[in-house]
Design a protein around this motif. Structure first.
Motif, PDB file in Angstrom:
ATOM      1  N   GLY A 130       0.786  -1.227   0.000  1.00 21.08           N
ATOM      2  CA  GLY A 130       0.000   0.000   0.000  1.00 21.08           C
ATOM      3  C   GLY A 130       0.818   1.277   0.000  1.00 21.08           C
ATOM      4  O   GLY A 130       0.251   2.372  -0.008  1.00 21.08           O
ATOM      5  N   THR A 131       2.142   1.173   0.010  1.00 19.50           N
ATOM      6  CA  THR A 131       2.996   2.371   0.006  1.00 19.50           C
ATOM      7  C   THR A 131       3.893   2.391  -1.211  1.00 19.50           C
ATOM      8  O   THR A 131       4.363   1.334  -1.671  1.00 19.50           O
ATOM      9  CB  THR A 131       3.898   2.431   1.252  1.00 19.50           C
ATOM     10  N   THR A 132       4.140   3.574  -1.756  1.00 13.44           N
ATOM     11  CA  THR A 132       5.091   3.739  -2.839  1.00 13.44           C
ATOM     12  C   THR A 132       5.810   5.074  -2.660  1.00 13.44           C
ATOM     13  O   THR A 132       5.288   5.971  -1.981  1.00 13.44           O
ATOM     14  CB  THR A 132       4.427   3.709  -4.231  1.00 13.44           C
ATOM     15  N   ALA A 133       6.972   5.181  -3.274  1.00 12.76           N
ATOM     16  CA  ALA A 133       7.735   6.426  -3.187  1.00 12.76           C
ATOM     17  C   ALA A 133       8.562   6.592  -4.445  1.00 12.76           C
ATOM     18  O   ALA A 133       8.892   5.606  -5.115  1.00 12.76           O
ATOM     19  CB  ALA A 133       8.638   6.417  -1.950  1.00 12.76           C
ATOM     20  N   LYS A 134       8.894   7.840  -4.764  1.00  5.79           N
ATOM     21  CA  LYS A 134       9.664   8.130  -5.962  1.00  5.79           C
ATOM     22  C   LYS A 134      11.144   7.874  -5.739  1.00  5.79           C
ATOM     23  O   LYS A 134      11.682   8.134  -4.670  1.00  5.79           O
ATOM     24  CB  LYS A 134       9.452   9.581  -6.378  1.00  5.79           C
ATOM     25  N   GLY A 135      11.765   7.405  -6.809  1.00  2.00           N
ATOM     26  CA  GLY A 135      13.203   7.222  -6.787  1.00  2.00           C
ATOM     27  C   GLY A 135      13.895   8.332  -7.537  1.00  2.00           C
ATOM     28  O   GLY A 135      13.445   9.478  -7.525  1.00  2.00           O
ATOM     29  N   GLU A 136      14.953   7.988  -8.217  1.00  2.00           N
ATOM     30  CA  GLU A 136      15.777   8.971  -8.911  1.00  2.00           C
ATOM     31  C   GLU A 136      15.157   9.451 -10.221  1.00  2.00           C
ATOM     32  O   GLU A 136      15.287  10.618 -10.591  1.00  2.00           O
ATOM     33  CB  GLU A 136      17.152   8.352  -9.186  1.00  2.00           C
ATOM     34  N   VAL A 137      14.485   8.546 -10.951  1.00  5.10           N
ATOM     35  CA  VAL A 137      13.954   8.880 -12.278  1.00  5.10           C
ATOM     36  C   VAL A 137      12.494   8.447 -12.404  1.00  5.10           C
ATOM     37  O   VAL A 137      12.144   7.576 -13.201  1.00  5.10           O
ATOM     38  CB  VAL A 137      14.810   8.243 -13.397  1.00  5.10           C
ATOM     39  N   PRO A 138      11.568   9.072 -11.657  1.00  3.64           N
ATOM     40  CA  PRO A 138      10.186   8.590 -11.616  1.00  3.64           C
ATOM     41  C   PRO A 138       9.279   9.088 -12.745  1.00  3.64           C
ATOM     42  O   PRO A 138       8.197   8.522 -12.963  1.00  3.64           O
ATOM     43  CB  PRO A 138       9.693   9.150 -10.285  1.00  3.64           C
ATOM     44  N   ASP A 139       9.701  10.140 -13.454  1.00  2.00           N
ATOM     45  CA  ASP A 139       8.805  10.762 -14.431  1.00  2.00           C
ATOM     46  C   ASP A 139       8.434   9.809 -15.553  1.00  2.00           C
ATOM     47  O   ASP A 139       9.286   9.163 -16.152  1.00  2.00           O
ATOM     48  CB  ASP A 139       9.453  12.030 -15.004  1.00  2.00           C
ATOM     49  N   GLY A 140       7.123   9.771 -15.846  1.00  2.00           N
ATOM     50  CA  GLY A 140       6.629   8.918 -16.920  1.00  2.00           C
ATOM     51  C   GLY A 140       6.219   7.533 -16.459  1.00  2.00           C
ATOM     52  O   GLY A 140       5.765   6.720 -17.273  1.00  2.00           O
ATOM     53  N   TYR A 141       6.392   7.265 -15.159  1.00  2.00           N
ATOM     54  CA  TYR A 141       6.065   5.947 -14.608  1.00  2.00           C
ATOM     55  C   TYR A 141       5.124   6.093 -13.415  1.00  2.00           C
ATOM     56  O   TYR A 141       5.179   7.064 -12.689  1.00  2.00           O
ATOM     57  CB  TYR A 141       7.325   5.222 -14.125  1.00  2.00           C
ATOM     58  N   ASN A 142       4.293   5.073 -13.221  1.00  2.00           N
ATOM     59  CA  ASN A 142       3.516   4.983 -11.993  1.00  2.00           C
ATOM     60  C   ASN A 142       3.633   3.564 -11.465  1.00  2.00           C
ATOM     61  O   ASN A 142       3.947   2.625 -12.207  1.00  2.00           O
ATOM     62  CB  ASN A 142       2.044   5.365 -12.235  1.00  2.00           C
ATOM     63  N   VAL A 143       3.406   3.419 -10.174  1.00  2.00           N
ATOM     64  CA  VAL A 143       3.558   2.106  -9.538  1.00  2.00           C
ATOM     65  C   VAL A 143       2.412   1.870  -8.573  1.00  2.00           C
ATOM     66  O   VAL A 143       1.751   2.802  -8.129  1.00  2.00           O
ATOM     67  CB  VAL A 143       4.889   1.977  -8.756  1.00  2.00           C
TER      68      VAL A 143
END
Lengths: 113, 115
Positions: free
Chosen positions: B53-66
């Motif tokens: 139920g948790t997600t967070a952005k990494g170094e290159v998140p643009d254009g992706y969803n999780v």
């Protein structure tokens, strides 16, 4: 922010020669460093970590905080050592940061007969 | 145990198409990660999750969803694929800090080409 530098894209050595894959890092906290290896057509796998101070497949790596380095060494290269090697730093201690790894760009080791 | 598995292994998309990459692990790991691997760039973290139920952005998140609806699965979505997203995508999982086991276990990778 942390950074891992592997200056060599390709390292070519002869079988039986010593190997040193260089890794330098920058990190404001206490670093935890790893070497991962990717053999041809296989997934990445952990080779060794600095905490363990172990030797795996004849490879060793010592953390030098003064020089901010974690070079991977092996006294006598074998043909089966040919692979891509990645140095990685863990951002441990960052709240909610998990075990995020920052990877270097990798060094392709080629051991020639 | 299968460890970390990824579906599909290969995919070719046209610009603008969408797709979802599936990562599954059977090691009961709390943490999961998505990386992309590009020549000369090493592995770069896209997104990660520290629990169901948790997600967070990494170094290159643009254009992706999780999304991490189940502990064992971590999905990576591309809503509108671009040629710059041509890459090899790796999923990984690990135990939570403090367990004494900090190794990340990687999947076999998904090779994605966007035309």
């Amino acid at each position: 922010a942390q950074r891992v530098t592997q200056p060599e894209k390709l390292l070519s050595v002869f079988k039986g020669a010593p190997v040193e894959l260089k890794c330098n890092y920058s990190y404001s906290g206490s670093p935890e460093l790893f070497w991962y290896v990717q053999y041809s057509r296989q997934r990445l796998q952990l080779l060794l970590r600095h905490i363990s101070r172990e030797s795996i497949k004849g490879f060793t790596a010592d953390l030098n905080k003064g020089e901010t380095s974690f070079h991977l060494k092996k006294p006598f290269a074998q043909e089966e050592d040919s692979a891509m090697y990645y140095c990685a730093l863990s951002a441990r201690g960052v709240t909610g940061g998990g075990n995020k790894l920052t990877f270097g760009t990798g060094t392709q080791l080629k051991v020639e007969l | 145990n299968a460890g970390v598995t990824q579906t599909p292994k290969f995919r070719v998309l046209k610009t603008g198409q969408s797709m979802t990459l599936l990562c599954a692990q059977d090691m009961n790991h709390e943490y999961m990660y998505w990386y992309r691997q590009d020549p000369g760039m090493g592995l770069r973290l896209i997104h990660y999750s520290v629990g169901e139920g948790t997600t967070a952005k990494g170094e290159v998140p643009d254009g992706y969803n999780v999304s991490r609806l189940k502990k064992q699965n971590f999905l990576l979505g591309l809503e509108s694929a671009a040629p710059s997203q041509t890459s090899v995508y790796f999923c990984a999982s690990s135990s939570a800090p403090g367990t004494g086991i900090d190794e990340q276990f990687f999947g076999p990778g998904t090779r994605l080409t966007v035309l």
